[in-house]
Enzyme design. Structure first.
Site, PDB file in Angstrom:
ATOM      1  N   GLY A 122       0.838  -1.199   0.000  1.00 28.18           N
ATOM      2  CA  GLY A 122       0.000   0.000   0.000  1.00 28.18           C
ATOM      3  C   GLY A 122       0.867   1.239   0.000  1.00 28.18           C
ATOM      4  O   GLY A 122       1.893   1.284   0.685  1.00 28.18           O
ATOM      5  N   GLY A 188      24.539  -5.454  21.187  1.00 33.89           N
ATOM      6  CA  GLY A 188      23.420  -4.739  21.794  1.00 33.89           C
ATOM      7  C   GLY A 188      22.817  -5.569  22.907  1.00 33.89           C
ATOM      8  O   GLY A 188      22.236  -6.622  22.659  1.00 33.89           O
ATOM      9  N   VAL A 191      16.661  -5.017  24.905  1.00 30.34           N
ATOM     10  CA  VAL A 191      15.567  -5.962  25.154  1.00 30.34           C
ATOM     11  C   VAL A 191      15.719  -7.221  24.296  1.00 30.34           C
ATOM     12  O   VAL A 191      15.670  -8.346  24.802  1.00 30.34           O
ATOM     13  CB  VAL A 191      14.218  -5.274  24.870  1.00 30.34           C
ATOM     14  CG1 VAL A 191      13.078  -6.178  25.266  1.00 30.34           C
ATOM     15  CG2 VAL A 191      14.121  -3.969  25.625  1.00 30.34           C
ATOM     16  N   ALA A 276      21.389  -6.591  17.398  1.00 26.02           N
ATOM     17  CA  ALA A 276      20.140  -6.134  18.033  1.00 26.02           C
ATOM     18  C   ALA A 276      20.375  -4.771  18.659  1.00 26.02           C
ATOM     19  O   ALA A 276      20.398  -4.619  19.877  1.00 26.02           O
ATOM     20  CB  ALA A 276      19.686  -7.150  19.083  1.00 26.02           C
ATOM     21  N   GLY A 278      18.599  -1.997  18.031  1.00 26.01           N
ATOM     22  CA  GLY A 278      17.429  -1.134  17.957  1.00 26.01           C
ATOM     23  C   GLY A 278      16.744  -1.228  16.610  1.00 26.01           C
ATOM     24  O   GLY A 278      17.191  -1.961  15.723  1.00 26.01           O
ATOM     25  N   ARG A 279      15.629  -0.495  16.480  1.00 23.50           N
ATOM     26  CA  ARG A 279      14.849  -0.519  15.244  1.00 23.50           C
ATOM     27  C   ARG A 279      14.616   0.905  14.755  1.00 23.50           C
ATOM     28  O   ARG A 279      14.703   1.857  15.518  1.00 23.50           O
ATOM     29  CB  ARG A 279      13.504  -1.223  15.483  1.00 23.50           C
ATOM     30  CG  ARG A 279      13.673  -2.657  15.953  1.00 23.50           C
ATOM     31  CD  ARG A 279      12.319  -3.323  16.243  1.00 23.50           C
ATOM     32  NE  ARG A 279      11.518  -3.505  15.057  1.00 23.50           N
ATOM     33  CZ  ARG A 279      11.614  -4.537  14.219  1.00 23.50           C
ATOM     34  NH1 ARG A 279      12.492  -5.503  14.450  1.00 23.50           N
ATOM     35  NH2 ARG A 279      10.838  -4.630  13.166  1.00 23.50           N
ATOM     36  N   ASP A 319       4.965   1.873  15.666  1.00 21.13           N
ATOM     37  CA  ASP A 319       6.424   2.063  15.623  1.00 21.13           C
ATOM     38  C   ASP A 319       6.875   3.156  14.659  1.00 21.13           C
ATOM     39  O   ASP A 319       7.986   3.649  14.773  1.00 21.13           O
ATOM     40  CB  ASP A 319       7.123   0.759  15.204  1.00 21.13           C
ATOM     41  CG  ASP A 319       7.225  -0.251  16.331  1.00 21.13           C
ATOM     42  OD1 ASP A 319       6.613  -0.012  17.397  1.00 21.13           O
ATOM     43  OD2 ASP A 319       7.909  -1.278  16.147  1.00 21.13           O
ATOM     44  N   HIS A 451      -3.811 -14.098  49.524  1.00 18.38           N
ATOM     45  CA  HIS A 451      -2.620 -14.762  50.059  1.00 18.38           C
ATOM     46  C   HIS A 451      -2.735 -16.255  49.832  1.00 18.38           C
ATOM     47  O   HIS A 451      -3.806 -16.815  50.063  1.00 18.38           O
ATOM     48  CB  HIS A 451      -2.506 -14.476  51.564  1.00 18.38           C
ATOM     49  CG  HIS A 451      -1.357 -15.195  52.203  1.00 18.38           C
ATOM     50  ND1 HIS A 451      -0.050 -14.787  52.039  1.00 18.38           N
ATOM     51  CD2 HIS A 451      -1.324 -16.311  52.980  1.00 18.38           C
ATOM     52  CE1 HIS A 451       0.745 -15.618  52.709  1.00 18.38           C
ATOM     53  NE2 HIS A 451      -0.002 -16.551  53.276  1.00 18.38           N
TER      54      HIS A 451
HETATM   55  P1  NAD Z   1      16.984  -1.621  22.279  1.00 23.92           P
HETATM   56  O1  NAD Z   1      16.941  -0.177  22.001  1.00 23.92           O
HETATM   57  O2  NAD Z   1      16.158  -2.193  23.383  1.00 23.92           O
HETATM   58  O3  NAD Z   1      18.487  -2.057  22.599  1.00 23.92           O
HETATM   59  C1  NAD Z   1      19.550  -1.834  21.707  1.00 23.92           C
HETATM   60  C2  NAD Z   1      20.849  -1.830  22.499  1.00 23.92           C
HETATM   61  O4  NAD Z   1      21.911  -1.803  21.580  1.00 23.92           O
HETATM   62  C3  NAD Z   1      21.002  -0.621  23.395  1.00 23.92           C
HETATM   63  O5  NAD Z   1      21.365  -1.036  24.688  1.00 23.92           O
HETATM   64  C4  NAD Z   1      22.102   0.184  22.722  1.00 23.92           C
HETATM   65  O6  NAD Z   1      22.905   0.897  23.619  1.00 23.92           O
HETATM   66  C5  NAD Z   1      22.907  -0.916  22.047  1.00 23.92           C
HETATM   67  N1  NAD Z   1      23.674  -0.475  20.894  1.00 23.92           N
HETATM   68  C6  NAD Z   1      23.318   0.421  19.943  1.00 23.92           C
HETATM   69  N2  NAD Z   1      24.299   0.532  19.030  1.00 23.92           N
HETATM   70  C7  NAD Z   1      25.283  -0.319  19.413  1.00 23.92           C
HETATM   71  C8  NAD Z   1      26.552  -0.672  18.879  1.00 23.92           C
HETATM   72  N3  NAD Z   1      26.997  -0.105  17.761  1.00 23.92           N
HETATM   73  N4  NAD Z   1      27.299  -1.586  19.523  1.00 23.92           N
HETATM   74  C9  NAD Z   1      26.851  -2.162  20.658  1.00 23.92           C
HETATM   75  N5  NAD Z   1      25.661  -1.857  21.220  1.00 23.92           N
HETATM   76  C10 NAD Z   1      24.884  -0.956  20.597  1.00 23.92           C
HETATM   77  O7  NAD Z   1      16.671  -2.316  20.872  1.00 23.92           O
HETATM   78  P2  NAD Z   1      16.387  -3.836  20.537  1.00 23.92           P
HETATM   79  O8  NAD Z   1      16.759  -4.713  21.670  1.00 23.92           O
HETATM   80  O9  NAD Z   1      17.015  -4.089  19.216  1.00 23.92           O
HETATM   81  O10 NAD Z   1      14.821  -3.844  20.378  1.00 23.92           O
HETATM   82  C11 NAD Z   1      14.226  -3.104  19.324  1.00 23.92           C
HETATM   83  C12 NAD Z   1      12.887  -2.566  19.714  1.00 23.92           C
HETATM   84  O11 NAD Z   1      11.953  -3.613  19.869  1.00 23.92           O
HETATM   85  C13 NAD Z   1      12.922  -1.798  21.007  1.00 23.92           C
HETATM   86  O12 NAD Z   1      12.195  -0.612  20.854  1.00 23.92           O
HETATM   87  C14 NAD Z   1      12.260  -2.709  21.983  1.00 23.92           C
HETATM   88  O13 NAD Z   1      11.562  -1.996  22.989  1.00 23.92           O
HETATM   89  C15 NAD Z   1      11.331  -3.531  21.119  1.00 23.92           C
HETATM   90  N6  NAD Z   1      11.218  -4.854  21.706  1.00 23.92           N
HETATM   91  C16 NAD Z   1      10.437  -5.007  22.810  1.00 23.92           C
HETATM   92  C17 NAD Z   1      10.365  -6.227  23.411  1.00 23.92           C
HETATM   93  C18 NAD Z   1       9.528  -6.381  24.626  1.00 23.92           C
HETATM   94  O14 NAD Z   1       8.637  -5.564  24.838  1.00 23.92           O
HETATM   95  N7  NAD Z   1       9.775  -7.370  25.464  1.00 23.92           N
HETATM   96  C19 NAD Z   1      11.099  -7.300  22.933  1.00 23.92           C
HETATM   97  C20 NAD Z   1      11.898  -7.101  21.831  1.00 23.92           C
HETATM   98  C21 NAD Z   1      11.940  -5.867  21.228  1.00 23.92           C
END
Ligand code: NAD
Length: 475
Positions: A122, A188, A191, A276, A278-279, A319, A451
């Site tokens: 789309g 990374g 999460v 991992a 970030g996104r 997102d 409890h």
């Molecule tokens: P995140 O932002 O949670 O963590 C990414 C980590 O990578 C950070 O700690 C950051 O400092 C590190 N980082 C960034 N660049 C780096 C580098 N060059 N070298 C080393 N470390 C580096 O992102 P994510 O874990 O990829 O998750 C992506 C998204 O998906 C987030 O917004 C997260 O909240 C979401 N998510 C949520 C859940 C959940 O709700 N349980 C689960 C998975 C993902």
């Protein structure tokens, strides 16, 4: 079939499909366009969350946690299970089954709510027209009174460690390993990093995690993060902080990763590497010229508090807009927008979006961290209750972690709740509800909790705010 709708939603993930369903419930004519295709080529609604994120990861987290507990915990319960073995193919098959049931469920919900499903790409054109190109290549032009953009996000690629399947993969790739990697690297320790690191560690992989920041889980309350780090190290995750990855190359079936830390240039060799970090908002080929929809400097679609974009009648949720990239935040935005379109009242309370990390122990929080409250200058009170003192947690052999409540000194309003421990993901719901109603810690103190339950930890933490905890020593 009509090509004219009250609402066209682009994106059928956890922000888009609820928007479409709610629009249907509001008696609006609605279509939901989604282009997702799984690796086997089958189209599916549900986006990243259902197909490649939350749901498959939770399925594997559950299976691997059981496997881990059979090894580590059952003997304490007096259960001897000799010859435990792993059937990864079956584990992956179960995961795929869970995903399929949930994604097909969306189609059933669409049918029940008179939503027209359109599988293909789309693109928003000017004048609230939407170009739809089906997976078979057929093109249609849809017109809508309102368009909701819910195009989601995509993993960020690290320039120094570009994806190279099957060796260097994103989180989706890391959910689909067909064998347990002997050595797994994760860039990374956020999460995704700790959840997927836990999955493969529990199945026997040696896991090295390289995190650029000096603080572990920098976005979380640091008392919680420290407790988490202790448990993850105990599990065997080798988490290296302040580690800056400088390169990754595949050679001889393995991946050589170089990084810099305080000691200088370091190297680690792994069999699989997960990136991992970030996104980013996903808006590729979403907007034709002249739509009037603006992006911000980081590529997010610009919206106001109620998710209106800069173009009349065009909304954006999930997102692809500002705020935490969390499925439940997107879901609320999607439903809100569909209610606003129908002329109703709706809002999202961004102050009470919970965060959850599905590790063992689980981590969950809502509201401000202690660091944030401190920075705000507002005087506060703290109540902390350890699960060690919880009868239920003891009976479950899961007496780890704590519940922590931060309340304002002046009017006792709950400012933040932070839980690390068994079922923290479920326990946090009570805290979210309390904060939604602007509850004070006294409100929680005066609420009866059954409890023996884990929820008593929250009750006791509230009591501890005023040094009135019954089941733990007040400090
Ligand atoms: P995140 O932002 O949670 O963590 C990414 C980590 O990578 C950070 O700690 C950051 O400092 C590190 N980082 C960034 N660049 C780096 C580098 N060059 N070298 C080393 N470390 C580096 O992102 P994510 O874990 O990829 O998750 C992506 C998204 O998906 C987030 O917004 C997260 O909240 C979401 N998510 C949520 C859940 C959940 O709700 N349980 C689960 C998975 C993902």
């Amino acid at each position: 079939m009509s090509d004219s709708f009250d609402v066209v939603v682009i994106g059928g993930g956890p922000a888009g499909y609820p928007a479409a369903i709610r629009a249907g419930q509001n008696k609006l004519s609605v279509a939901c366009v989604d282009e997702w295709k799984n690796r086997d080529g089958t189209p599916a609604f549900g986006g990243t969350c259902l197909n490649a994120g939350c749901i498959p990861s939770k399925a594997l987290l559950e299976s691997t946690e059981l496997y881990h507990r059979v090894h580590e915990e059952f003997a304490v319960h007096g259960i001897r299970v000799p010859n435990v073995s792993l059937d990864l193919a079956q584990m992956q098959k179960r995961k795929a089954g869970v995903v399929k049931t949930m994604t097909q469920g969306i189609l059933a919900l669409f049918k029940a709510n008179a939503v027209t499903p359109l599988q293909g790409h789309g693109k928003l054109l000017s004048g609230r027209r939407v170009e739809f190109v089906a997976h078979d290549g057929t093109r249609r032009e849809l017109t809508a009174k309102h368009v909701v953009l819910a195009s989601g996000s995509a993993p960020i690629e690290l320039r120094s460690a570009p994806f190279k399947s099957p060796h260097i993969v994103d989180s989706w790739g890391a959910l689909d390993f067909e064998a347990v990697p002997k050595r797994l690297g994760v860039i990374g320790a956020g999460v995704v990093g700790v959840e997927l690191g836990s999955v493969w560690r529990r199945l026997g992989a040696e896991v090295v995690m390289l995190e650029a920041l000096p603080d572990f889980l920098a976005m979380a309350d640091q008392q919680l993060a420290k407790e988490g780090l202790r448990h993850f190290k105990k599990l065997g995750l080798d988490i290296r902080l302040a580690a800056n990855v400088t390169g990754a190359s595949v050679s001889g079936g393995a991946v050589d990763v170089t990084y810099e830390d305080a000691k200088g240039e370091q190297k680690v060799t792994v069999d699989r590497l997960v990136v991992a970090i970030g996104r980013r908002p996903y808006t590729e080929d979403l907007l034709a010229a002249g739509t009037g929809v603006e992006l911000d400097e980081r590529g997010f679609i610009k919206v106001d508090q109620q998710c209106r974009t800069s173009a009349e009648g065009v909304w954006a949720v999930g997102d692809c807009v500002r705020g935490p990239m969390l499925a439940h935040k997107g879901k609320e935005e999607g439903a809100m927008v569909a209610d606003l379109i129908a002329g109703g009242f709706a809002e999202v309370n961004y102050k009470t979006v919970p965060s959850v990390i599905y590790t063992a122990p689980e981590i969950a929080w809502v509201g401000l961290t202690e660091e944030e409250v401190k920075k705000s200058g507002r005087a506060y009170k703290l109540g902390v209750f350890p699960f060690l003192a919880s009868a239920r947690a003891r009976a479950m052999e899961q007496a780890q972690g704590f519940a922590k409540i931060i309340a304002a000194q002046d009017d006792d309003e709950i400012l933040g709740v932070h839980i690390i421990g068994p079922m923290a993901s479920e326990l946090i719901a009570e805290a979210v509800l309390a904060m939604e109603y602007s509850a004070s810690s006294e409100d929680l103190q005066r609420t009866i909790h059954a409890h023996p339950t884990l929820s008593e930890a929250l009750h006791e933490a509230a009591l501890a705010v005023d040094k009135r905890s019954i089941d733990a020593i007040n400090r």
